[in-house]
Design a protein around this motif. Structure first.
Motif, PDB file in Angstrom:
ATOM      1  N   ASP A  76     155.964  -0.356 115.296  1.00 61.26           N
ATOM      2  CA  ASP A  76     155.053   0.588 115.948  1.00 61.26           C
ATOM      3  C   ASP A  76     155.076   2.012 115.388  1.00 61.26           C
ATOM      4  N   ALA A  77     156.203   2.444 114.858  1.00 62.15           N
ATOM      5  CA  ALA A  77     156.339   3.845 114.436  1.00 62.15           C
ATOM      6  C   ALA A  77     157.055   3.942 113.090  1.00 62.15           C
ATOM      7  N   PHE A  78     156.479   4.705 112.200  1.00 62.39           N
ATOM      8  CA  PHE A  78     157.121   4.950 110.901  1.00 62.39           C
ATOM      9  C   PHE A  78     156.501   6.197 110.281  1.00 62.39           C
ATOM     10  N   THR A  79     157.245   6.788 109.355  1.00 63.68           N
ATOM     11  CA  THR A  79     156.811   8.029 108.721  1.00 63.68           C
ATOM     12  C   THR A  79     156.599   7.813 107.227  1.00 63.68           C
ATOM     13  N   VAL A  80     155.510   8.382 106.723  1.00 63.20           N
ATOM     14  CA  VAL A  80     155.202   8.309 105.295  1.00 63.20           C
ATOM     15  C   VAL A  80     155.160   9.736 104.735  1.00 63.20           C
ATOM     16  N   PRO A  81     156.111  10.113 103.888  1.00 64.17           N
ATOM     17  CA  PRO A  81     156.025  11.430 103.236  1.00 64.17           C
ATOM     18  C   PRO A  81     154.913  11.399 102.185  1.00 64.17           C
ATOM     19  N   VAL A  82     153.960  12.287 102.302  1.00 66.01           N
ATOM     20  CA  VAL A  82     152.842  12.359 101.350  1.00 66.01           C
ATOM     21  C   VAL A  82     152.775  13.783 100.819  1.00 66.01           C
ATOM     22  N   ALA A  83     153.209  13.929  99.562  1.00 64.54           N
ATOM     23  CA  ALA A  83     153.240  15.253  98.936  1.00 64.54           C
ATOM     24  C   ALA A  83     154.030  16.209  99.836  1.00 64.54           C
ATOM     25  N   HIS A  84     153.379  17.297 100.295  1.00 65.04           N
ATOM     26  CA  HIS A  84     154.077  18.310 101.072  1.00 65.04           C
ATOM     27  C   HIS A  84     153.988  18.046 102.579  1.00 65.04           C
ATOM     28  N   LYS A  85     153.467  16.892 102.981  1.00 64.67           N
ATOM     29  CA  LYS A  85     153.325  16.593 104.399  1.00 64.67           C
ATOM     30  C   LYS A  85     154.070  15.303 104.750  1.00 64.67           C
ATOM     31  N   ARG A  86     154.404  15.191 106.017  1.00 67.27           N
ATOM     32  CA  ARG A  86     155.036  13.971 106.516  1.00 67.27           C
ATOM     33  C   ARG A  86     154.147  13.416 107.619  1.00 67.27           C
ATOM     34  N   VAL A  87     153.627  12.230 107.419  1.00 67.75           N
ATOM     35  CA  VAL A  87     152.700  11.613 108.356  1.00 67.75           C
ATOM     36  C   VAL A  87     153.426  10.529 109.145  1.00 67.75           C
ATOM     37  N   THR A  88     153.490  10.689 110.452  1.00 65.43           N
ATOM     38  CA  THR A  88     154.100   9.690 111.317  1.00 65.43           C
ATOM     39  C   THR A  88     153.000   8.868 111.967  1.00 65.43           C
ATOM     40  N   ASN A 114     141.562  20.360 108.924  1.00 60.93           N
ATOM     41  CA  ASN A 114     140.930  21.445 108.167  1.00 60.93           C
ATOM     42  C   ASN A 114     140.576  21.054 106.737  1.00 60.93           C
ATOM     43  N   PHE A 115     140.916  19.819 106.327  1.00 59.74           N
ATOM     44  CA  PHE A 115     140.432  19.342 105.021  1.00 59.74           C
ATOM     45  C   PHE A 115     138.917  19.154 105.042  1.00 59.74           C
ATOM     46  N   ASN A 116     138.316  19.164 106.254  1.00 64.39           N
ATOM     47  CA  ASN A 116     136.864  19.033 106.375  1.00 64.39           C
ATOM     48  C   ASN A 116     136.128  20.344 106.115  1.00 64.39           C
ATOM     49  N   VAL A 117     136.845  21.449 106.055  1.00 62.87           N
ATOM     50  CA  VAL A 117     136.195  22.751 105.916  1.00 62.87           C
ATOM     51  C   VAL A 117     135.287  22.830 104.688  1.00 62.87           C
ATOM     52  N   PRO A 118     135.707  22.363 103.501  1.00 62.28           N
ATOM     53  CA  PRO A 118     134.786  22.420 102.362  1.00 62.28           C
ATOM     54  C   PRO A 118     133.509  21.601 102.568  1.00 62.28           C
ATOM     55  N   ASP A 213     130.908  11.523  99.218  1.00 63.03           N
ATOM     56  CA  ASP A 213     131.686  11.008  98.091  1.00 63.03           C
ATOM     57  C   ASP A 213     132.847  11.932  97.744  1.00 63.03           C
ATOM     58  N   GLY A 214     132.742  13.191  98.157  1.00 62.95           N
ATOM     59  CA  GLY A 214     133.813  14.147  97.881  1.00 62.95           C
ATOM     60  C   GLY A 214     134.955  14.086  98.867  1.00 62.95           C
ATOM     61  N   MET A 215     134.855  13.188  99.844  1.00 60.02           N
ATOM     62  CA  MET A 215     135.918  13.050 100.836  1.00 60.02           C
ATOM     63  C   MET A 215     136.740  11.804 100.501  1.00 60.02           C
ATOM     64  N   ARG A 216     137.715  11.970  99.624  1.00 63.86           N
ATOM     65  CA  ARG A 216     138.584  10.888  99.168  1.00 63.86           C
ATOM     66  C   ARG A 216     139.926  10.954  99.895  1.00 63.86           C
ATOM     67  N   PRO A 217     140.735   9.880  99.828  1.00 64.05           N
ATOM     68  CA  PRO A 217     142.060   9.946 100.463  1.00 64.05           C
ATOM     69  C   PRO A 217     142.879  11.159 100.018  1.00 64.05           C
ATOM     70  N   ILE A 218     142.797  11.499  98.743  1.00 63.36           N
ATOM     71  CA  ILE A 218     143.562  12.641  98.236  1.00 63.36           C
ATOM     72  C   ILE A 218     143.066  13.953  98.836  1.00 63.36           C
ATOM     73  N   SER A 219     141.790  13.967  99.288  1.00 60.43           N
ATOM     74  CA  SER A 219     141.204  15.182  99.848  1.00 60.43           C
ATOM     75  C   SER A 219     141.872  15.584 101.158  1.00 60.43           C
ATOM     76  N   VAL A 220     142.440  14.609 101.866  1.00 56.42           N
ATOM     77  CA  VAL A 220     143.109  14.913 103.130  1.00 56.42           C
ATOM     78  C   VAL A 220     144.272  15.876 102.908  1.00 56.42           C
ATOM     79  N   PHE A 221     144.939  15.743 101.776  1.00 54.79           N
ATOM     80  CA  PHE A 221     146.115  16.567 101.497  1.00 54.79           C
ATOM     81  C   PHE A 221     145.835  17.687 100.502  1.00 54.79           C
ATOM     82  N   PHE A 222     144.853  17.483  99.633  1.00 53.55           N
ATOM     83  CA  PHE A 222     144.514  18.506  98.639  1.00 53.55           C
ATOM     84  C   PHE A 222     142.992  18.676  98.595  1.00 53.55           C
ATOM     85  N   PRO A 223     142.406  19.270  99.646  1.00 55.77           N
ATOM     86  CA  PRO A 223     140.945  19.363  99.720  1.00 55.77           C
ATOM     87  C   PRO A 223     140.310  20.258  98.659  1.00 55.77           C
TER      88      PRO A 223
END
Length: 405
Positions: A76-88, A114-118, A213-223
């Motif tokens: 049910d619960a786990f954490t994934v470190p992604v670049a400079h963020k930790r997603v639980t 806030n990755f949606n701002v652009p 098309d500009g909203m890719r998985p990488i955009s969540v962390f590096f918009p």
């Protein structure tokens, strides 16, 4: 032999010393990362693999696969470190309650969305404070109230009849593709405005595609990463601002009122913030984009799944989902003729039940996210209790609740 003597005597030159320190530092970080991932303490288990890059690689492969793999391994619960963020990730009803009950002071939306701002633009939704965002959400709500939706029904019918009139008596279609096109047309008519639908639809549709098309998985962390997709996204947002700016100014100058969401935004005024002023053209553009992105994909996905499930049901005979819905439609036509409004739509109980079942089986929104400001505990279905920490120096601690089926 001279090098060995030099090292043993401590006679390092600056470059050798810098290289040695770099290697030692990297090795220390690498070991520390492995230890923290292997022994997370009271925190949820860490799903990373290769230190520092494993989580990013998993996320880049798609969040759905990441969640499936993480759930299979850790539950049910786990954490994934992604670049400079930790997603639980919190998956399932046992770990979900606090997620939905927490206040904005405990878990916030702004920091993770806030990755949606652009894409949406400055000054709207996740680029403003909570009070302003609440007012902007009020604009959404008022524009999509039942009495407003009732006035959009004739436009829905107009677009649907024009679209399906191009179909032949028989053939093969891709429901997802067809519903996506139809909903884009109805959204253009009732959301973006008559001017866009009748004069600028193709151009605006292409620009919206570049935004999407500009909203890719990488955009969540590096918009703001300088990729080709992000460049086209940013160019599209500027052009959309110019197009809608002209339409908005023309409407305000003419005083002509249209039955669409754009008109609701044109007429809207803030109540408790921003001095009670009207929305600017760029704010209206951003809110239109946000509304479109919030509804178009979810609507087309749900429509497609409704059709797929009705057609592919194992039930046969008059009680089969598709046959029952067709019978209901025939009864509605016999009763009301060619008329269609919100009240008549409300009588289509069988169709509504099919839609609800499609939503239950195939929720179009994979996950929602929050930024943890206050630590809290969760207990999994297997009885393990974990502490979800607040943000720390390691990076942002964000949280995802997933409806797992």
């Amino acid at each position: 032999m001279e090098q060995v003597l030099a090292l043993s005597s401590g006679a390092f030159n600056p470059f050798q010393l810098a290289a040695l320190l770099g290697v030692v530092t990297l090795a220390s970080l690498f070991v520390a990362r492995i230890v923290s991932s292997t022994f997370p303490g009271s925190k949820p288990p860490v799903f990373e693999g290769v230190p520092f890059v494993g989580g990013l690689m998993k996320f880049a492969g798609g969040p759905w696969k990441l969640m499936q793999d993480g759930y299979s391994k850790f539950g049910d619960a786990f954490t994934v470190p992604v670049a400079h963020k930790r997603v639980t990730f919190l998956i399932g009803p046992d770990v979900a309650p606090h997620f939905f009950k927490a206040t904005d002071d405990e878990m916030s939306q702004t920091e993770v969305y806030n990755f949606n701002v652009p894409t949406f633009g400055k000054g709207v939704v996740y680029d403003v404070d909570q009070k302003t965002r609440t007012e902007q959400f009020r604009f959404f709500t008022e524009a999509l109230k039942k009495d407003r939706l009732a006035k959009y029904v004739p436009q829905f019918v107009q677009e649907a009849e024009a679209y399906f009139s191009k179909w032949g008596e028989s053939g093969v279609v891709d429901l997802k593709e067809e519903f996506s096109k139809l909903i884009a047309l109805t959204a253009a008519r009732t959301l973006l405005g008559r001017e866009i639908r009748e004069q600028l639809f193709d151009e605006v549709a292409d620009l919206l595609h570049d935004l999407d098309d500009g909203m890719r998985p990488i955009s969540v962390f590096f918009p703001y990463l300088p990729t080709a997709y992000h460049k086209k996204r940013d160019e599209a947002r500027v052009k959309l601002g110019e197009i809608f700016g002209k339409v908005i100014e023309a409407r305000r100058a003419s005083n002509i009122k249209e039955e669409d969401v754009l008109q609701q935004f044109v007429d809207a005024c803030y109540q408790n913030v921003c001095g009670g002023r009207q929305l600017t053209p760029d704010e209206i553009t951003g809110l239109l984009i946000a509304t479109l992105f919030a509804g178009q994909h979810t609507s087309s996905i749900t429509s497609a799944w409704t059709g797929y499930e009705m057609i592919n049901s194992k039930k046969r005979g008059p009680k089969a989902p598709y046959a029952a819905a067709v019978q209901e439609q025939q009864s509605i036509i016999a009763k009301f003729g060619g008329d269609l409004n919100m009240d008549i739509l409300g009588e289509m109980e069988t169709l509504h039940l099919n839609i609800q079942e499609a939503l239950r089986m195939h929720p179009p929104l994979l996950m929602v996210m929050r930024y943890v400001k206050q630590p809290f505990s969760v207990t999994t279905s297997k009885g393990n209790t974990y502490t979800i920490p607040k943000v720390c120096m390691m990076g942002e601690a964000c949280l995802c609740h997933v409806k797992w089926l």
